[in-house]
Design a protein around this motif. Structure first.
Motif, PDB file in Angstrom:
ATOM      1  N   THR A 119       0.796  -1.237   0.000  1.00 42.77           N
ATOM      2  CA  THR A 119       0.000   0.000   0.000  1.00 42.77           C
ATOM      3  C   THR A 119       0.828   1.287   0.000  1.00 42.77           C
ATOM      4  N   PHE A 120       2.123   1.187   0.277  1.00 43.26           N
ATOM      5  CA  PHE A 120       2.958   2.390   0.432  1.00 43.26           C
ATOM      6  C   PHE A 120       3.949   2.559  -0.713  1.00 43.26           C
ATOM      7  N   CYS A 121       3.857   1.705  -1.741  1.00 43.63           N
ATOM      8  CA  CYS A 121       4.905   1.646  -2.768  1.00 43.63           C
ATOM      9  C   CYS A 121       4.445   2.276  -4.080  1.00 43.63           C
ATOM     10  N   PHE A 163      18.354  -6.786  -5.879  1.00 42.34           N
ATOM     11  CA  PHE A 163      17.083  -6.869  -6.625  1.00 42.34           C
ATOM     12  C   PHE A 163      16.044  -6.101  -5.815  1.00 42.34           C
ATOM     13  N   MET A 164      16.201  -4.786  -5.807  1.00 40.11           N
ATOM     14  CA  MET A 164      15.287  -3.941  -5.025  1.00 40.11           C
ATOM     15  C   MET A 164      14.667  -2.847  -5.885  1.00 40.11           C
ATOM     16  N   GLY A 165      14.770  -3.017  -7.203  1.00 38.60           N
ATOM     17  CA  GLY A 165      14.133  -2.042  -8.090  1.00 38.60           C
ATOM     18  C   GLY A 165      12.661  -2.401  -8.267  1.00 38.60           C
ATOM     19  N   MET A 166      12.182  -2.246  -9.505  1.00 38.39           N
ATOM     20  CA  MET A 166      10.769  -2.536  -9.748  1.00 38.39           C
ATOM     21  C   MET A 166      10.546  -4.046  -9.805  1.00 38.39           C
ATOM     22  N   GLY A 167       9.425  -4.475  -9.217  1.00 35.23           N
ATOM     23  CA  GLY A 167       9.028  -5.867  -9.362  1.00 35.23           C
ATOM     24  C   GLY A 167       9.345  -6.749  -8.178  1.00 35.23           C
ATOM     25  N   GLU A 168       8.737  -7.940  -8.190  1.00 35.31           N
ATOM     26  CA  GLU A 168       8.974  -8.944  -7.152  1.00 35.31           C
ATOM     27  C   GLU A 168       9.858 -10.030  -7.779  1.00 35.31           C
ATOM     28  N   PRO A 169      11.157 -10.044  -7.419  1.00 33.19           N
ATOM     29  CA  PRO A 169      12.084 -10.959  -8.110  1.00 33.19           C
ATOM     30  C   PRO A 169      11.673 -12.427  -8.050  1.00 33.19           C
ATOM     31  N   VAL A 198      18.644 -10.596  -2.891  1.00 34.64           N
ATOM     32  CA  VAL A 198      17.280 -10.683  -3.424  1.00 34.64           C
ATOM     33  C   VAL A 198      16.343 -10.189  -2.330  1.00 34.64           C
ATOM     34  N   SER A 199      15.559  -9.181  -2.679  1.00 32.81           N
ATOM     35  CA  SER A 199      14.593  -8.651  -1.708  1.00 32.81           C
ATOM     36  C   SER A 199      13.205  -9.119  -2.111  1.00 32.81           C
ATOM     37  N   THR A 200      12.469  -9.683  -1.162  1.00 36.29           N
ATOM     38  CA  THR A 200      11.147 -10.229  -1.494  1.00 36.29           C
ATOM     39  C   THR A 200      10.099  -9.825  -0.459  1.00 36.29           C
ATOM     40  N   ALA A 201       8.864  -9.708  -0.958  1.00 34.69           N
ATOM     41  CA  ALA A 201       7.749  -9.452  -0.047  1.00 34.69           C
ATOM     42  C   ALA A 201       7.375 -10.737   0.698  1.00 34.69           C
ATOM     43  N   ILE A 220      13.951  -9.497   3.441  1.00 30.58           N
ATOM     44  CA  ILE A 220      12.493  -9.666   3.498  1.00 30.58           C
ATOM     45  C   ILE A 220      11.856  -8.315   3.795  1.00 30.58           C
ATOM     46  N   SER A 221      10.875  -7.956   2.975  1.00 27.98           N
ATOM     47  CA  SER A 221      10.133  -6.722   3.235  1.00 27.98           C
ATOM     48  C   SER A 221       9.071  -7.040   4.283  1.00 27.98           C
ATOM     49  N   LEU A 222       9.440  -6.872   5.529  1.00 29.62           N
ATOM     50  CA  LEU A 222       8.551  -7.305   6.627  1.00 29.62           C
ATOM     51  C   LEU A 222       7.523  -6.216   6.955  1.00 29.62           C
ATOM     52  N   HIS A 223       7.994  -5.080   7.378  1.00 26.52           N
ATOM     53  CA  HIS A 223       7.176  -3.865   7.576  1.00 26.52           C
ATOM     54  C   HIS A 223       6.147  -3.897   8.701  1.00 26.52           C
ATOM     55  N   ALA A 224       5.905  -5.063   9.290  1.00 26.84           N
ATOM     56  CA  ALA A 224       4.962  -5.128  10.415  1.00 26.84           C
ATOM     57  C   ALA A 224       5.290  -6.363  11.237  1.00 26.84           C
ATOM     58  N   PHE A 263      15.850  -7.851   7.433  1.00 25.46           N
ATOM     59  CA  PHE A 263      14.422  -7.524   7.446  1.00 25.46           C
ATOM     60  C   PHE A 263      14.269  -6.023   7.215  1.00 25.46           C
ATOM     61  N   GLU A 264      13.548  -5.694   6.133  1.00 27.53           N
ATOM     62  CA  GLU A 264      13.313  -4.289   5.820  1.00 27.53           C
ATOM     63  C   GLU A 264      12.007  -3.864   6.491  1.00 27.53           C
ATOM     64  N   TYR A 265      12.044  -2.666   7.043  1.00 25.51           N
ATOM     65  CA  TYR A 265      10.874  -2.210   7.814  1.00 25.51           C
ATOM     66  C   TYR A 265      10.687  -0.730   7.518  1.00 25.51           C
ATOM     67  N   PRO A 296      13.114   4.958   6.441  1.00 24.11           N
ATOM     68  CA  PRO A 296      12.154   6.054   6.581  1.00 24.11           C
ATOM     69  C   PRO A 296      11.293   6.105   5.318  1.00 24.11           C
ATOM     70  N   PHE A 297       9.986   6.185   5.469  1.00 19.80           N
ATOM     71  CA  PHE A 297       9.067   6.180   4.316  1.00 19.80           C
ATOM     72  C   PHE A 297       9.449   7.291   3.338  1.00 19.80           C
ATOM     73  N   ASN A 298       9.566   6.925   2.063  1.00 16.26           N
ATOM     74  CA  ASN A 298       9.807   7.914   1.011  1.00 16.26           C
ATOM     75  C   ASN A 298       8.470   8.274   0.394  1.00 16.26           C
ATOM     76  N   ASP A 299       8.263   9.560   0.243  1.00 16.01           N
ATOM     77  CA  ASP A 299       6.936  10.010  -0.109  1.00 16.01           C
ATOM     78  C   ASP A 299       6.433   9.467  -1.449  1.00 16.01           C
ATOM     79  N   CYS A 341      14.061   4.144  -2.196  1.00 14.28           N
ATOM     80  CA  CYS A 341      13.292   2.901  -2.089  1.00 14.28           C
ATOM     81  C   CYS A 341      11.814   3.150  -2.321  1.00 14.28           C
ATOM     82  N   GLY A 342      11.223   2.347  -3.181  1.00  9.31           N
ATOM     83  CA  GLY A 342       9.775   2.410  -3.363  1.00  9.31           C
ATOM     84  C   GLY A 342       9.309   3.530  -4.267  1.00  9.31           C
ATOM     85  N   GLN A 343      10.249   4.301  -4.843  1.00  6.32           N
ATOM     86  CA  GLN A 343       9.810   5.428  -5.667  1.00  6.32           C
ATOM     87  C   GLN A 343       9.943   5.180  -7.165  1.00  6.32           C
TER      88      GLN A 343
END
Ligand code: SAH
Length: 367
Positions: A119-121, A163-169, A198-201, A220-224, A263-265, A296-299, A341-343
């Motif tokens: 939801t934030f990407c 592998f942190m650009g666009m897409g889910e590797p 490799v970064s994965t959701a 791992i994109s953990l975030h919670a 773990f990415e948060y 930190p969240f990137n707008d 990240c995420g932009q």
């Protein structure tokens, strides 16, 4: 380029050796060709002087070496560089290079857009078009190597690939694994397993497969720290719960006593950044060989989140550190060119129509 030519840029060594066998050529010729293409950035077969003239002619007749093209090239105040790359079907993807004093990290894309709906990407908001081919993924590294004027061995300038650009590797598994083979290959880019991430959701069965076929560094994109919140932020969590994910992560690093899972948060103000969340995260990661990257969240305009305050990020980090969990706050790089990240957004036709739905929502909100 005639339609029948084969782009050998995406061939890893085993594939190229097979191809050469079919051409009645000796397999070590494949090794030489990989060196020409990936270490020396050569695209002209005629310049490959240790290959016989007959082979060079054969190659010219049936193959080509074609990477994505550069559509735009931007450099941020902090030296971060972002490229918009064009693909042969008109789609565009983004790639970022982050120079630091002791390393150079290339952040590459694996899909045109992304099918997951975090939801934030920003990539998520733009929807999904297709998977990238191996030539298009390794082609980014190949191109960056040329664009960064690496006269020396490629791994001196591009020391790390993420592998942190666009897409889910892990949703483009075969092509990502082939790319990794070329990155690891001493005849290719010669990177060590630890320098490829490799970064994965959290596609659990694919994490398990990656462990078996080429266990590079895992993020791992953990975030919670709990399923209720994570399912809101990363909808994929409804399919693979945190318990499943933690089991898979533990097994991923079980054979290597030095390895840790990152773990990415992403720090979202008032959403996942309270002292209670930090405590929950400590409990979750207590028995895991882990490092935590607080981002930190990137707008991303219109998604309705704000970045946590610096004080809240520091407090969150200190709670983790006090419990012995290695934690860093990731520096925001390339903010002025939307390279953080995420932009990454690229430019493509959204087959999922998600971007249209977002546009309507934004119009309604502003009405
Ligand atoms: N699909 C992969 C790669 C994505 S991008 C994955 O999910 O891991 C790399 C990281 O940037 C992920 O951790 C992602 O969650 C994070 N990210 C996405 N949007 C962000 C934003 N707006 N601010 C900060 N980080 C973000």
């Amino acid at each position: 380029m005639p339609d029948s030519t084969i782009n050998i840029l995406g061939f890893d060594r085993p594939t190229l050796r097979q191809f050469f066998q079919a051409l009645d050529e000796l397999h070590y010729r494949a090794d030489q060709l990989i060196q020409w293409v990936h270490q020396r950035g050569e695209t002209e077969f005629d310049a490959m002087t240790n290959l016989s003239k007959a082979l060079r002619e054969k190659l010219r007749a049936v193959t080509c070496i074609e990477a994505p093209s550069v559509i735009a090239d931007q450099v941020a105040a902090d030296g971060t560089r972002k490229w918009l790359l064009g693909l042969s079907d008109g789609n565009c993807i983004e790639m970022v290079f982050i120079p630091e004093s002791d390393r150079g990290t290339l952040c590459i894309s694996s899909q045109v857009g992304c099918a997951l709906n975090c939801t934030f990407c920003s990539t998520a908001r733009h929807g999904y078009n297709r998977d990238l081919s191996c030539a298009e993924i390794i082609g980014q590294v190949w191109l960056a190597h040329r664009l960064l004027n690496c006269q020396t061995a490629p791994q001196r300038v591009i020391t790390n690939v993420v592998f942190m650009g666009m897409g889910e590797p892990l949703l483009n598994f075969t092509n990502v694994v082939r790319t990794i083979c070329l990155l690891l290959d001493d005849f290719g880019y010669g990177l060590s397993r630890r320098r490829i991430t490799v970064s994965t959701a959290g596609i659990v069965p694919r994490i398990d497969r990656l462990r078996d076929v080429c266990p590079v560094s895992l993020a791992i994109s953990l975030h919670a720290p709990n399923d209720i919140l994570r399912s809101q932020l990363v909808p994929l969590n409804r399919k693979y719960s945190i318990t499943d994910l933690m089991r898979s992560c533990r097994e991923y690093v079980a054979r290597d006593t030095r390895a840790r899972v990152t773990f990415e948060y992403v720090m979202l103000r008032g959403v996942n950044d309270s002292p209670g969340h930090a405590q929950e995260l400590v409990r979750l990661l207590r028995r895991m060989p882990a490092k935590v990257n607080l981002i930190p969240f990137n707008d991303v305009p219109g998604v309705g989140y704000e970045r946590s305050t610096d004080a809240d990020i520091d407090r969150f980090r200190n709670t983790l550190l006090a419990s012995g969990i290695m934690t860093i706050t990731r520096k925001t790089r390339g903010k002025d060119i939307d390279a953080a990240c995420g932009q990454l957004a690229g430019r493509f036709r959204d087959r999922t129509h998600r971007s249209e739905r977002w546009r309507h929502r934004t119009v309604e909100l502003n009405a």
